[in-house]
Design a protein around this motif. Structure first.
Motif, PDB file in Angstrom:
ATOM      1  N   LEU A  16     -25.017 -70.854  -1.543  1.00  0.00           N
ATOM      2  CA  LEU A  16     -25.872 -71.555  -0.587  1.00  0.00           C
ATOM      3  C   LEU A  16     -27.340 -71.169  -0.771  1.00  0.00           C
ATOM      4  N   PRO A  17     -28.254 -71.896  -0.128  1.00  0.00           N
ATOM      5  CA  PRO A  17     -29.684 -71.571  -0.249  1.00  0.00           C
ATOM      6  C   PRO A  17     -29.962 -70.100   0.052  1.00  0.00           C
ATOM      7  N   PRO A  74     -24.671 -63.107  -0.770  1.00  0.00           N
ATOM      8  CA  PRO A  74     -25.251 -63.976   0.258  1.00  0.00           C
ATOM      9  C   PRO A  74     -26.644 -63.511   0.675  1.00  0.00           C
ATOM     10  N   ALA A  75     -27.473 -64.461   1.050  1.00  0.00           N
ATOM     11  CA  ALA A  75     -28.842 -64.144   1.462  1.00  0.00           C
ATOM     12  C   ALA A  75     -28.832 -63.099   2.577  1.00  0.00           C
ATOM     13  N   GLY A  76     -29.631 -62.034   2.410  1.00  0.00           N
ATOM     14  CA  GLY A  76     -29.728 -60.984   3.423  1.00  0.00           C
ATOM     15  C   GLY A  76     -28.695 -59.886   3.294  1.00  0.00           C
ATOM     16  N   GLN A  77     -27.768 -59.988   2.332  1.00  0.00           N
ATOM     17  CA  GLN A  77     -26.759 -58.946   2.133  1.00  0.00           C
ATOM     18  C   GLN A  77     -27.036 -58.170   0.854  1.00  0.00           C
ATOM     19  N   ASN A  78     -26.312 -57.054   0.684  1.00  0.00           N
ATOM     20  CA  ASN A  78     -26.624 -56.133  -0.409  1.00  0.00           C
ATOM     21  C   ASN A  78     -25.613 -56.120  -1.547  1.00  0.00           C
ATOM     22  N   LEU A 103     -31.121 -68.607  -5.613  1.00  0.00           N
ATOM     23  CA  LEU A 103     -31.364 -70.005  -5.269  1.00  0.00           C
ATOM     24  C   LEU A 103     -32.560 -70.136  -4.334  1.00  0.00           C
ATOM     25  N   GLY A 104     -33.227 -71.292  -4.400  1.00  0.00           N
ATOM     26  CA  GLY A 104     -34.336 -71.581  -3.509  1.00  0.00           C
ATOM     27  C   GLY A 104     -33.861 -71.877  -2.091  1.00  0.00           C
ATOM     28  N   SER A 105     -34.800 -72.122  -1.201  1.00  0.00           N
ATOM     29  CA  SER A 105     -34.469 -72.312   0.222  1.00  0.00           C
ATOM     30  C   SER A 105     -33.745 -73.627   0.502  1.00  0.00           C
ATOM     31  N   GLY A 146     -29.426 -75.472  -9.645  1.00  0.00           N
ATOM     32  CA  GLY A 146     -29.125 -75.748  -8.241  1.00  0.00           C
ATOM     33  C   GLY A 146     -29.534 -77.164  -7.859  1.00  0.00           C
ATOM     34  N   ILE A 147     -28.804 -77.747  -6.915  1.00  0.00           N
ATOM     35  CA  ILE A 147     -29.127 -79.107  -6.472  1.00  0.00           C
ATOM     36  C   ILE A 147     -29.772 -79.068  -5.090  1.00  0.00           C
TER      37      ILE A 147
END
Length: 231
Positions: free
Chosen positions: A127-128, A143-147, A185-187, A208-209
């Protein structure tokens, strides 16, 4: 009192005109309702390749819900072509209606024979904002924000299978790469993959799409009947 022939002819023409008007209004109403239904509720798509086997059968038919455009990891989506032609509203509407009856196999406007000019069905695996890398055809996602990185299967909302088989060494990097470097991935980007990791063209090739290319989520394979399945 005798009815004048001219009066009868006039009344007949009026009634005929009214019937034609009502028929025209009915046709327009049905067309608009069908267009709205196909845009926002449900439409069928035909799977003409083995890129999503084993979960989606080749020559199968599935239902897409177009208002479900924010997928979770592991969900299957219907994606517009990379080089999709922007069409006027009336042409898009005609395409929608004809596509409905043709199970997305034919559209009169904006069609293309190129691989990147066709709609496709792919699985969302990142995901973004997620970071990812690929090893042995399996995607590892942070995932974004995880380590920590986890496999795509550990993060998926539902279990699924992928297809991998041996290929000649010289094939690697030709649309079926089994390894990818770490990337973020971008936002507004989603990373999508074919379940058949050898034959499918996916984000390993075109990256990425953007979210606006996701035209809906696959919710149910309805054919073949012995492989009916909810997603």
């Amino acid at each position: 009192m005798k009815q004048n022939v001219a009066d009868y002819s006039f009344e007949y023409k009026k009634r005929k005109q009214k019937v034609l008007q009502h028929a025209m209004i009915l046709v327009i109403t049905v067309f608009l309702c069908l267009t709205l239904f196909l845009n926002f509720v449900l439409f069928a798509v035909y799977t003409n390749s083995s890129s999503m086997e084993t979960d989606l059968s080749k020559d199968g038919v599935s239902l897409v819900c177009p208002f479900l455009r924010n997928p979770s990891r592991g969900q299957v989506v219907y994606i517009s072509p990379m080089d999709e032609e922007k069409l006027p509203f009336y042409k898009s509407a005609v395409n929608l209606v004809i596509n409905f009856f043709a199970l997305q196999k034919y559209k009169p406007f904006g069609s293309s024979t190129r691989m990147t000019g066709k709609h496709s069905i792919r699985r969302v695996v990142a995901l973004p904002g997620d970071s990812y890398y690929m090893k042995d055809y399996v995607l590892y996602v942070k995932p974004a924000g995880q380590n920590f990185y986890l496999t795509e299967f550990e993060l998926a909302s539902k279990p699924y299978n992928i297809r991998i088989y041996s290929v000649p060494v010289e094939w690697d990097g030709m649309g079926c790469a089994g390894s990818l470097p770490e990337t973020t991935l971008g936002s507004n980007e989603y990373f999508v993959l074919a379940d058949n990791r050898i034959e499918g063209i996916d984000s390993r090739v075109y990256g990425g799409i953007k979210s606006d290319r996701i035209k809906g989520r696959i919710i149910w394979q309805i054919f073949p009947f012995n492989k009916m399945k909810l997603f």
